[in-house]
Design a protein around this motif. Structure first.
Motif, PDB file in Angstrom:
ATOM      1  N   PHE A   1     -29.792 -69.110 -20.552  1.00 52.14           N
ATOM      2  CA  PHE A   1     -28.803 -69.091 -21.548  1.00 52.14           C
ATOM      3  C   PHE A   1     -27.515 -68.355 -21.331  1.00 52.14           C
ATOM      4  CE2 PHE A   1     -32.405 -70.042 -24.836  1.00 52.14           C
ATOM      5  CZ  PHE A   1     -32.602 -71.116 -24.273  1.00 52.14           C
ATOM      6  N   ALA A   2     -27.741 -66.961 -20.750  1.00 51.81           N
ATOM      7  CA  ALA A   2     -26.627 -66.242 -20.702  1.00 51.81           C
ATOM      8  C   ALA A   2     -25.846 -67.000 -19.579  1.00 51.81           C
ATOM      9  CB  ALA A   2     -26.971 -64.821 -20.324  1.00 51.81           C
TER      10      ALA A   2
ATOM     11  N   SER B   1     -23.795 -70.096 -21.043  1.00 50.80           N
ATOM     12  CA  SER B   1     -23.099 -69.549 -22.049  1.00 50.80           C
ATOM     13  C   SER B   1     -21.641 -68.861 -21.401  1.00 50.80           C
ATOM     14  CB  SER B   1     -23.430 -68.834 -23.311  1.00 50.80           C
ATOM     15  OG  SER B   1     -24.140 -67.786 -22.740  1.00 50.80           O
TER      16      SER B   1
ATOM     17  N   SER C   1     -33.952 -67.068 -20.831  1.00 54.63           N
ATOM     18  CA  SER C   1     -32.891 -66.265 -21.678  1.00 54.63           C
ATOM     19  C   SER C   1     -31.877 -65.762 -20.410  1.00 54.63           C
ATOM     20  CB  SER C   1     -33.402 -64.787 -21.797  1.00 54.63           C
ATOM     21  OG  SER C   1     -34.107 -64.896 -23.141  1.00 54.63           O
TER      22      SER C   1
ATOM     23  N   ASN D   1     -28.493 -66.891 -30.119  1.00 53.41           N
ATOM     24  CA  ASN D   1     -30.003 -67.156 -30.472  1.00 53.41           C
ATOM     25  C   ASN D   1     -30.836 -66.289 -29.583  1.00 53.41           C
ATOM     26  OD1 ASN D   1     -29.608 -68.796 -32.834  1.00 53.41           O
ATOM     27  ND2 ASN D   1     -29.412 -70.384 -31.093  1.00 53.41           N
TER      28      ASN D   1
ATOM     29  N   LEU E   1     -24.812 -74.801 -25.589  1.00 53.68           N
ATOM     30  CA  LEU E   1     -24.391 -73.211 -25.085  1.00 53.68           C
ATOM     31  C   LEU E   1     -23.301 -73.461 -24.120  1.00 53.68           C
ATOM     32  CD1 LEU E   1     -27.949 -71.673 -24.208  1.00 53.68           C
ATOM     33  CD2 LEU E   1     -26.406 -71.217 -26.300  1.00 53.68           C
TER      34      LEU E   1
ATOM     35  N   TYR F   1     -29.693 -78.604 -26.491  1.00 54.28           N
ATOM     36  CA  TYR F   1     -29.268 -77.283 -26.727  1.00 54.28           C
ATOM     37  C   TYR F   1     -28.504 -76.562 -25.678  1.00 54.28           C
ATOM     38  CZ  TYR F   1     -29.669 -72.469 -27.945  1.00 54.28           C
ATOM     39  OH  TYR F   1     -29.441 -71.105 -28.236  1.00 54.28           O
TER      40      TYR F   1
ATOM     41  N   LYS G   1     -21.389 -69.403 -26.094  1.00 52.85           N
ATOM     42  CA  LYS G   1     -21.770 -68.126 -26.716  1.00 52.85           C
ATOM     43  C   LYS G   1     -23.360 -68.433 -27.134  1.00 52.85           C
ATOM     44  CE  LYS G   1     -19.351 -69.035 -30.734  1.00 52.85           C
ATOM     45  NZ  LYS G   1     -18.154 -68.667 -31.993  1.00 52.85           N
ATOM     46  N   ASN G   2     -24.009 -67.554 -26.687  1.00 51.38           N
ATOM     47  CA  ASN G   2     -25.364 -67.593 -27.051  1.00 51.38           C
ATOM     48  C   ASN G   2     -25.905 -66.755 -28.398  1.00 51.38           C
ATOM     49  OD1 ASN G   2     -28.233 -67.997 -26.932  1.00 51.38           O
ATOM     50  ND2 ASN G   2     -28.631 -66.693 -25.183  1.00 51.38           N
TER      51      ASN G   2
END
Length: 169
Positions: free
Chosen positions: A83-84, A87, A80, A148, A140, A136, A145-146
């Protein structure tokens, strides 16, 4: 009339002198007060700085102790975070660097990623078109922007992600 003028001059001068003394006395008291405020202010600022410095040191010690006793971040939390970071990366180079680091969590760049777009109350699930981990992560980077959250993941014996399931927020 001359006597009145002389008397007025004497009393006027006396009154004027009294007023002058009162004004001087009052102004001298204020300047002493200001001097006291200035001289007392410096030590208070020093004390406040010392106190804030001590508090900062205590906070740093507490953070260090928490870091020692805190459990290691879970795989889901790490992913996570990546991901942040991807993005919100300020440059393409930093996003690519985060992508390469995130791919180390996967068994391979081709690990399937499933995104749930609908889930009924009966448990029926609809997925978006399947993609891969690498695609994926690049998505991102491009979208910045994430949208999910991680719902589920499967790992192999070495702790690498072999399947990832995401859900729309």
């Amino acid at each position: 009339m001359l006597q009145h003028v002389n008397r007025w001059m004497k009393t006027g001068t006396l009154n004027g002198l009294l007023v002058l003394l009162i004004v001087l006395g009052a102004s001298s008291c204020k300047s002493k007060k200001k001097m006291r405020e200035v001289s007392n202010k410096e030590p208070m600022e020093k004390v406040e700085k010392d106190i804030s410095h001590d508090n900062a040191n205590k906070e740093m010690e507490n953070d260090a102790n928490k870091a020692k006793t805190a459990p290691p971040a879970t795989l889901s939390t790490k992913l996570s975070g990546y991901f942040a970071a991807i993005s919100s990366a300020p440059t393409v180079a930093s996003a690519n660097s985060s992508i390469n680091e995130a791919l180390m969590l996967f068994a391979s760049p081709g690990v399937p990623v499933f995104i749930i777009i609908y889930e009924s109350s009966s448990g029926e699930v609809d997925y978006d078109e399947p993609t891969t981990a690498e695609k994926y992560l690049n998505y991102l980077k491009d979208q910045k922007k994430n949208l999910n959250n991680i719902r589920d993941m499967k790992t192999n014996a070495s702790g690498k992600i072999t399947e990832l399931e995401l859900i729309k927020r």
